[in-house]
Design an enzyme around this catalytic site. Sequence first.
Site, PDB file in Angstrom:
ATOM      1  N   GLU A  74       0.867  -1.187   0.000  1.00  0.00           N
ATOM      2  CA  GLU A  74       0.000   0.000   0.000  1.00  0.00           C
ATOM      3  C   GLU A  74       0.901   1.233   0.000  1.00  0.00           C
ATOM      4  O   GLU A  74       1.753   1.382   0.876  1.00  0.00           O
ATOM      5  CB  GLU A  74      -0.892   0.025   1.235  1.00  0.00           C
ATOM      6  N   GLU A  87      -3.617  12.847  14.505  1.00  0.00           N
ATOM      7  CA  GLU A  87      -4.908  12.196  14.758  1.00  0.00           C
ATOM      8  C   GLU A  87      -4.711  10.726  15.120  1.00  0.00           C
ATOM      9  O   GLU A  87      -5.402  10.179  15.963  1.00  0.00           O
ATOM     10  CB  GLU A  87      -5.803  12.342  13.504  1.00  0.00           C
TER      11      GLU A  87
HETATM   12  P1  0O2 Z   1      -1.994   1.316  10.540  1.00  0.00           P
HETATM   13  O1  0O2 Z   1      -1.710   1.126  11.990  1.00  0.00           O
HETATM   14  O2  0O2 Z   1      -1.568   2.648  10.025  1.00  0.00           O
HETATM   15  O3  0O2 Z   1      -1.486   0.198   9.675  1.00  0.00           O
HETATM   16  P2  0O2 Z   1      -9.638  -2.077   2.703  1.00  0.00           P
HETATM   17  O4  0O2 Z   1     -10.996  -1.741   3.188  1.00  0.00           O
HETATM   18  O5  0O2 Z   1      -9.141  -3.428   3.106  1.00  0.00           O
HETATM   19  O6  0O2 Z   1      -9.408  -1.803   1.238  1.00  0.00           O
HETATM   20  P3  0O2 Z   1      -8.222  -0.820   4.891  1.00  0.00           P
HETATM   21  O7  0O2 Z   1      -6.754  -1.017   4.930  1.00  0.00           O
HETATM   22  O8  0O2 Z   1      -9.020  -1.613   5.841  1.00  0.00           O
HETATM   23  O9  0O2 Z   1      -8.680  -1.038   3.401  1.00  0.00           O
HETATM   24  O10 0O2 Z   1      -8.685   0.625   5.218  1.00  0.00           O
HETATM   25  P4  0O2 Z   1      -8.325   2.126   4.851  1.00  0.00           P
HETATM   26  O11 0O2 Z   1      -9.433   2.888   5.452  1.00  0.00           O
HETATM   27  O12 0O2 Z   1      -8.049   2.351   3.418  1.00  0.00           O
HETATM   28  O13 0O2 Z   1      -7.036   2.425   5.759  1.00  0.00           O
HETATM   29  C1  0O2 Z   1      -5.735   2.085   5.381  1.00  0.00           C
HETATM   30  C2  0O2 Z   1      -4.779   2.862   6.234  1.00  0.00           C
HETATM   31  O14 0O2 Z   1      -4.994   4.276   6.079  1.00  0.00           O
HETATM   32  C3  0O2 Z   1      -4.924   2.643   7.736  1.00  0.00           C
HETATM   33  O15 0O2 Z   1      -4.255   1.460   8.095  1.00  0.00           O
HETATM   34  C4  0O2 Z   1      -4.248   3.906   8.278  1.00  0.00           C
HETATM   35  O16 0O2 Z   1      -2.836   3.830   8.152  1.00  0.00           O
HETATM   36  C5  0O2 Z   1      -4.750   4.960   7.295  1.00  0.00           C
HETATM   37  N1  0O2 Z   1      -6.006   5.543   7.789  1.00  0.00           N
HETATM   38  C6  0O2 Z   1      -7.254   5.253   7.374  1.00  0.00           C
HETATM   39  N2  0O2 Z   1      -8.169   5.984   8.018  1.00  0.00           N
HETATM   40  C7  0O2 Z   1      -7.494   6.780   8.856  1.00  0.00           C
HETATM   41  C8  0O2 Z   1      -7.901   7.789   9.806  1.00  0.00           C
HETATM   42  O17 0O2 Z   1      -9.088   8.089  10.005  1.00  0.00           O
HETATM   43  N3  0O2 Z   1      -6.906   8.406  10.508  1.00  0.00           N
HETATM   44  C9  0O2 Z   1      -5.584   8.109  10.329  1.00  0.00           C
HETATM   45  N4  0O2 Z   1      -4.679   8.775  11.063  1.00  0.00           N
HETATM   46  N5  0O2 Z   1      -5.173   7.153   9.444  1.00  0.00           N
HETATM   47  C10 0O2 Z   1      -6.110   6.500   8.727  1.00  0.00           C
HETATM   48  P5  0O2 Z   1      -4.609   0.721   9.459  1.00  0.00           P
HETATM   49  O18 0O2 Z   1      -4.295  -0.725   9.277  1.00  0.00           O
HETATM   50  O19 0O2 Z   1      -5.996   1.051   9.907  1.00  0.00           O
HETATM   51  O20 0O2 Z   1      -3.603   1.332  10.501  1.00  0.00           O
END
Ligand code: 0O2
Length: 213
Positions: free
Chosen positions: A155, A170
């Site tokens: 990613e 955040e």
């Molecule tokens: P971490 O700890 O950073 O790894 P999918 O639905 O499977 O296609 P996914 O990965 O479930 O996708 O969801 P999404 O929403 O695209 O989020 C991917 C990553 O973006 C997250 O990974 C976060 O790093 C970041 N992210 C998404 N939403 C937010 C938010 O509201 N705030 C912040 N600060 N970061 C966000 P992880 O695994 O959730 O976390």
Amino acid sequence: MEGINIKKKIEEIRNEMNKDQYYLYCQYVMGILTVKIKMIGEQLEHKYNREIIQNVSQRIKTPESIYAKMIRKGLKPDFSVAKEKLNDLIGIRIVCLFVDDVYEIAEMLKNQKDLTLIKEKDYIAKPKKSGYMSLHLIMKVPVCIDDKIETKTAEIQIRTTGMDFWSVLEYQLLYKKNVKGADKIGKELKGYADEIASLDRKMLKLRNRIEAI
Ligand code: 0O2
């Protein structure tokens, strides 16, 4: 009892990750992507005669974070399932100065012949409810070792310095946390994300004005 089971499951994921040179494969992918991004940055700098990419960082998702995400998504917290279902076991983050740079970097990455775009999520055009902004590219990267070619998914998050500032804060203050008064705090943070989006637009306009002089 539940705590012990969670710990055991996380240890199982850790043991699985330590097998089959998994970390070396991830480093290989991160190495390829980092070099490509560096080259893209230099090409753009040459094209526009200004600094474009501010920072590139990378990480391999930890066993704790894999476990938590699998549970959040209602999936069986096994590493074999995680490898199939999670796109962000390998993560690369590119921080650049202006919003139009985000899209140009993304286009150049999409044009790389050896990379395949699996999914694109434009949280800049359509920010998340929290206010989170970033462009996500989920890409398949070929890994050639000996006579085998495997593909690994990564990613790539691309965002401006302003968006990065917001998202790092955040993440620390609220994201995935059980904070008392989360609704009110979330609303406030969303307001700050809107301010950052507005500032990003103003800075881009200003740059365009200066370039037109
Ligand atoms: P971490 O700890 O950073 O790894 P999918 O639905 O499977 O296609 P996914 O990965 O479930 O996708 O969801 P999404 O929403 O695209 O989020 C991917 C990553 O973006 C997250 O990974 C976060 O790093 C970041 N992210 C998404 N939403 C937010 C938010 O509201 N705030 C912040 N600060 N970061 C966000 P992880 O695994 O959730 O976390």
